[in-house]
Design a protein around this motif. Structure first.
Motif, PDB file in Angstrom:
ATOM      1  N   THR A 195       1.041  -1.264  -0.074  1.00 58.78           N
ATOM      2  CA  THR A 195      -0.308   0.133  -0.205  1.00 58.78           C
ATOM      3  C   THR A 195       0.716   0.887   0.153  1.00 58.78           C
ATOM      4  N   HIS A 196      -0.100   2.463  -0.248  1.00 56.05           N
ATOM      5  CA  HIS A 196       0.898   3.859  -0.411  1.00 56.05           C
ATOM      6  C   HIS A 196       0.324   5.070   1.055  1.00 56.05           C
ATOM      7  N   SER A 197       0.054   4.009   1.953  1.00 52.89           N
ATOM      8  CA  SER A 197      -0.300   5.029   3.696  1.00 52.89           C
ATOM      9  C   SER A 197       0.806   4.954   4.450  1.00 52.89           C
ATOM     10  N   PHE A 198       1.026   5.801   5.037  1.00 58.41           N
ATOM     11  CA  PHE A 198       1.616   5.037   6.856  1.00 58.41           C
ATOM     12  C   PHE A 198       0.885   4.737   7.515  1.00 58.41           C
ATOM     13  N   THR A 199      -0.420   4.755   7.298  1.00 49.64           N
ATOM     14  CA  THR A 199      -1.545   4.628   8.277  1.00 49.64           C
ATOM     15  C   THR A 199      -1.463   3.074   8.302  1.00 49.64           C
ATOM     16  N   THR A 200      -0.506   2.489   7.307  1.00 51.45           N
ATOM     17  CA  THR A 200      -0.761   0.476   6.938  1.00 51.45           C
ATOM     18  C   THR A 200      -0.445   0.120   7.025  1.00 51.45           C
ATOM     19  N   VAL A 201       1.257   1.004   7.511  1.00 43.44           N
ATOM     20  CA  VAL A 201       3.032   0.598   7.619  1.00 43.44           C
ATOM     21  C   VAL A 201       2.950  -0.567   8.628  1.00 43.44           C
ATOM     22  N   ASP A 202       2.796  -1.888   7.544  1.00 43.43           N
ATOM     23  CA  ASP A 202       3.832  -2.913   9.060  1.00 43.43           C
ATOM     24  C   ASP A 202       4.814  -2.371   9.833  1.00 43.43           C
ATOM     25  N   TRP A 203       5.253  -1.779  10.722  1.00 40.67           N
ATOM     26  CA  TRP A 203       6.248  -1.218  11.195  1.00 40.67           C
ATOM     27  C   TRP A 203       7.104  -2.623  12.357  1.00 40.67           C
ATOM     28  N   ARG A 204       7.263  -3.688  11.260  1.00 35.26           N
ATOM     29  CA  ARG A 204       8.062  -5.143  12.089  1.00 35.26           C
ATOM     30  C   ARG A 204       9.500  -5.090  12.445  1.00 35.26           C
TER      31      ARG A 204
END
Length: 327
Positions: A195-204
């Motif tokens: 995706t291209h939204s910071f709200t959906t990033v998995d900060w793994r």
């Protein structure tokens, strides 16, 4: 000094060139969650730090032969970098398809160097993963700065997972940030899940750093400080700035040393330790549980500004040096 962190820079770039996709903006400390994340940080106090108990290590090997980019892969993101955090009009350029000369070997100041143009976003990635090492290299800024944001580059270590996992451009990793006046900052680079939204990033990717609050820098306003609060580096408090500005003036060569052993790391800039991290972790692909992050590939970035790298060596070590405070 106030400046834009890489994440903020990226979002400002998005806001400048693709405003329809920058509605949320970066964390700025305005929400209860963001305030709570840093509420107990002690006050920052400048310290003069040095390294002791340096590891003797094994035989150092050169990661750059001075002739070509043997031993490295390249991965390039989008042909229009401004769309990286918005809506790209194409797929990433991809693996080992650098027909643009983003990464190449040049002579700079009379010696071979790896040139990173910055005109396209991407990474030059070691073919092999490494663990328990001392990475030594030099960098200097070139004249070109192509984006409406501060100069930006970095060395991403313990890189793992899919190519271009983070917004089609970088592998998940821990970052030794190269930004003027903040060289040595630590960030964790996750997986945007296509995706291209910071709200959906998995900060793994995770880390813990001893931090303190410095009101002179923007949210999260954290600097590395030995004896500070041991805090997780995770969104919204997504980075920790270098404990001190040890960078040389623009146009001069800077020496970077990265020590990693087990799940710990130390960032050193021109002989000054500016960051120490512990409990480096990543998410296990099969179980979704966090596990120690102790090895991975090394990425040299291209991210908006001309940069030169040289004298890149890696030496196996059996312990980390000790950071001590000068009286």
């Amino acid at each position: 000094m106030r400046y834009c962190t890489p994440l903020l820079s990226s979002l400002l770039l998005t806001a400048t060139l693709a405003p329809a996709y920058a509605q949320e903006g970066p964390p700025d400390g305005s929400t209860p969650e963001q305030k709570a994340a840093i509420a107990d940080d002690p006050a920052y106090q400048p310290m003069h730090l040095t390294l002791a108990n340096l590891p003797k290590g094994g035989k150092a090997v050169s990661l750059f032969n001075g002739r070509d980019l043997a031993g490295w892969d390249s991965w390039l993101g989008y042909t229009v970098p401004a769309t990286t955090y918005g809506t790209p009009s194409s797929n990433p350029i991809g693996l080992n398809h650098d027909t643009y000369g983003v990464f190449k070997v040049v002579k700079e100041d009379g010696a071979p160097a790896i040139y990173s143009s910055g005109k396209l976003f991407g990474g030059l990635i070691t073919k092999q993963p490494y663990r328990n090492y001392h990475l030594h290299l030099q960098f200097k800024w070139g004249a070109g700065n192509w984006m409406p944001m501060p100069r930006n580059n970095g060395v991403l270590y313990h890189s793992h997972g899919g190519y271009g996992a983070f917004f089609g451009t970088w592998m998940s990793a821990v970052e030794f940030e190269i930004v003027p006046h903040s060289v040595g900052m630590l960030l964790t680079v996750g997986d945007s899940k296509g995706t291209h939204s910071f709200t959906t990033v998995d900060w793994r990717v995770g880390a813990k750093v001893e931090v303190a609050h410095d009101p002179a820098i923007i949210y999260p306003g954290r600097r590395y400080m030995p004896g500070g609060k041991l805090a997780p580096v995770q969104f919204p408090a997504y980075n920790v700035d270098a404990g001190t500005d040890a960078e040389k003036p623009l146009g001069q060569w800077n020496t970077l040393d990265l020590y990693v052993y087990g799940d710990k790391s130390i960032h050193v800039v021109n002989g000054v330790p500016v960051m120490a991290a512990a409990e480096l972790t990543t998410k296990d692909e099969k179980t979704d549980k966090m596990i120690p992050l102790t090895a991975g590939r090394i990425q040299l970035q291209s991210e908006g500004a001309e940069t030169y790298f040289r004298n890149i060596t890696l030496q196996p070590i059996d312990h980390l040096p000790t950071i001590t405070r000068k009286p």
